[in-house]
Design an enzyme around this catalytic site. Sequence first.
Site, short mmCIF file in Angstrom:
data_model
loop_
_atom_site.label_atom_id
_atom_site.label_comp_id
_atom_site.label_asym_id
_atom_site.label_seq_id
_atom_site.Cartn_x
_atom_site.Cartn_y
_atom_site.Cartn_z
N ARG B 16 0.86 -1.20 0.00
CA ARG B 16 0.00 0.00 0.00
C ARG B 16 0.89 1.25 0.00
O ARG B 16 0.92 2.00 -0.95
CB ARG B 16 -0.94 -0.03 1.22
CG ARG B 16 -2.12 0.92 1.12
CD ARG B 16 -1.84 2.31 1.62
NE ARG B 16 -1.31 2.32 2.98
CZ ARG B 16 -0.71 3.37 3.52
NH1 ARG B 16 -0.54 4.48 2.80
NH2 ARG B 16 -0.23 3.31 4.74
N ASP B 17 1.72 1.44 1.04
CA ASP B 17 2.55 2.66 1.10
C ASP B 17 3.61 2.63 -0.01
O ASP B 17 3.97 3.68 -0.57
CB ASP B 17 3.21 2.78 2.48
CG ASP B 17 3.33 4.23 2.93
OD1 ASP B 17 3.24 5.14 2.08
OD2 ASP B 17 3.53 4.47 4.14
N HIS B 20 3.23 4.40 -3.51
CA HIS B 20 3.61 5.80 -3.76
C HIS B 20 4.90 5.89 -4.57
O HIS B 20 5.13 6.87 -5.28
CB HIS B 20 3.81 6.55 -2.44
CG HIS B 20 2.54 6.87 -1.73
ND1 HIS B 20 1.58 7.71 -2.27
CD2 HIS B 20 2.05 6.48 -0.52
CE1 HIS B 20 0.56 7.83 -1.41
NE2 HIS B 20 0.82 7.08 -0.35
N SER B 170 4.38 11.22 9.08
CA SER B 170 4.24 11.29 7.62
C SER B 170 5.36 12.06 6.95
O SER B 170 5.73 11.76 5.81
CB SER B 170 2.90 11.95 7.24
OG SER B 170 1.85 11.41 7.99
N HIS B 197 4.24 4.50 12.95
CA HIS B 197 4.55 4.35 11.52
C HIS B 197 5.57 5.42 11.17
O HIS B 197 5.27 6.61 11.25
CB HIS B 197 3.24 4.52 10.73
CG HIS B 197 3.37 4.55 9.23
ND1 HIS B 197 2.94 3.53 8.42
CD2 HIS B 197 3.85 5.50 8.40
CE1 HIS B 197 3.15 3.84 7.15
NE2 HIS B 197 3.71 5.04 7.10
N HIS B 199 8.84 7.31 8.81
CA HIS B 199 9.43 7.53 7.48
C HIS B 199 10.88 7.92 7.67
O HIS B 199 11.27 8.44 8.71
CB HIS B 199 8.64 8.59 6.69
CG HIS B 199 7.41 8.02 6.06
ND1 HIS B 199 7.40 7.49 4.81
CD2 HIS B 199 6.16 7.86 6.55
CE1 HIS B 199 6.18 7.03 4.52
NE2 HIS B 199 5.40 7.25 5.56
#
Lengths: 341, 341
Positions: B16-17, B20, B170, B197, B199
């Site tokens: 899913r991620d 991108h 994010s 989560h 990054h």
Amino acid sequence: MATEGRRVLVHDPTLRDGQHAVAHQLDAAQLRVYAQAADRAGVPVVEVGHGNGLGASSLQIGRARLDDDTMLATVREELTQARMGVFMAPGWGRGRDLRRAVERGADVVRIAAHCTEVTVTERHLSLARELGVEAQAVLLMSHMAEPGQLAEQCSLAVRFGAQAVGIMDSAGHFLPGDVATRIGAITTAVDVPVIFHGHNNLSLAVANSGAAVTAGATIIDACAAGFGAGAGNTPLEVLVAVLERMEYPTGIDLPAALRAADVAHQHLMTSAPTTDSVSVASGLAGVFSGFKRPVLAAAERAGVDPWDVFAELGRRQAVAGQEDLIPHAVQSVLGAARAAS
Amino acid sequence: MATEGRRVLVHDPTLRDGQHAVAHQLDAAQLRVYAQAADRAGVPVVEVGHGNGLGASSLQIGRARLDDDTMLATVREELTQARMGVFMAPGWGRGRDLRRAVERGADVVRIAAHCTEVTVTERHLSLARELGVEAQAVLLMSHMAEPGQLAEQCSLAVRFGAQAVGIMDSAGHFLPGDVATRIGAITTAVDVPVIFHGHNNLSLAVANSGAAVTAGATIIDACAAGFGAGAGNTPLEVLVAVLERMEYPTGIDLPAALRAADVAHQHLMTSAPTTDSVSVASGLAGVFSGFKRPVLAAAERAGVDPWDVFAELGRRQAVAGQEDLIPHAVQSVLGAARAAS
């Protein structure tokens, strides 16, 4: 010593440690374009040389494209504010290499030793002092020694004349807490600046460098865009950004450091450093990542999992140069598989 | 709750991620080969969909190669032990998308909201509970809210029916200490599992995930080889290795996770995630990295430094969808340059 807001000196071995990623083939134009970018960014020390340091260019380890003299003279011409650094591991490098490097303008001399063998640095540290340059000592594969041992070894180096001492996480094995404990023990034992040099095998080089600074280290090694073998080194521009957020001044201009990283991507690298599965396995096992190619080949021949071979080499405390342990490690993995089936 | 040795559930949004990074163009063969590898490694939840979640495939955001139904049905067929997850941001996704996803076999439903707007999740969290699946709530761009606010928002989500709650970094802006404070506040406020989560813009995703676990989080998101836009997500196989060293069991087989990372490198990616200078600048500024292309273009037209534009967008608290702030930020940078000259 106050720890908040303490100035951190970022030592930049892009043009030395990065050589490992390109088989020591950087040419003069590459040295120039990066040295200019680093100098412009306000990087205080630019280290240059064969990946394994002064005197290491050879058939066995790998011939550099340029000899030590040429590399030093080239970089020297581009530096307006930065000091020039060299790295030397006694055995590969000798006294005469050190003398010539100082004649070519080296200001900072790093003498390296395995983490428990600092006595090999004595003669060259004292030579560097005689020659009037800054003498530093660094311990390699430092995850293989306890914090107390590392502190003792660093104290010895200071007695030999080192004006800064510290540790390299050569295998990229440390967690931030491991680094904090070791740097803490060393800063307590010595009254000279303490060095940390990280590798990114477990994607922790920046976090480990931050932990080192918090624990008292004031010299942190970092390479533009992490330029280095495998998972690479601590990325310099990311370190500068993170130290800015941690409120430790470095004197480096971040936008210019980001441009220097772009220079490294565009002019130095054939591919960007990446934490691939071999980097992770070797980092976790605490094995020098230079074992990558022979381990993959031996594992494939024997039909065993390369990650198991790395784990076994870690248990055997293999260090660089001990590639002859690989077939023994493969046999152990095969034996364990037979026993389990 | 005991913190040492607490089991950590690794939630895997690779499919899913990671979309991108490839403009949502993963095909069925790619979904299958990765889902098999993750399932074999013992990954407990495999999330799949358009990068922006259920119902988001559109001309404006980007059309996915496959529709939601096909992606879910394809991955469902490959999972033998893993549960299947979906992500939904209310506005892009609707109730009927959620119902269809559950009919196609979704077991875990993530409802996302901007970090201060959790009330938008209420209807869909309660729908997920009605449908009998696990309902989770996640707060986006969580560096834009204080720890206390995040804890309040998470408490509200639990009142709406969320069975796990947490935060997404994010913009990749957090330092480990920031994460520890925020996860600590949330774990104190709620009695359901807490999610983090990360990054990798500042090369701290693994360290931040470790800090989250130490502070009490028990669900950590990670993607194979960090597969995601720009600097990417927390790399799953590295996280598993580091959690092993920290002695938190995940139930995931590390050699199989390393093989799944190789599958991601070989079959999913066009290039490996890398912390380039734009990732660092956007992470430091706390700006969504999707601004990369328009910022670079606008900075070049105006002859200003893109890093300065990112910093100005950070000061203006720009969030995704506010690309119209870019020309204003450029004007501010030009104004500051004029005032300085």
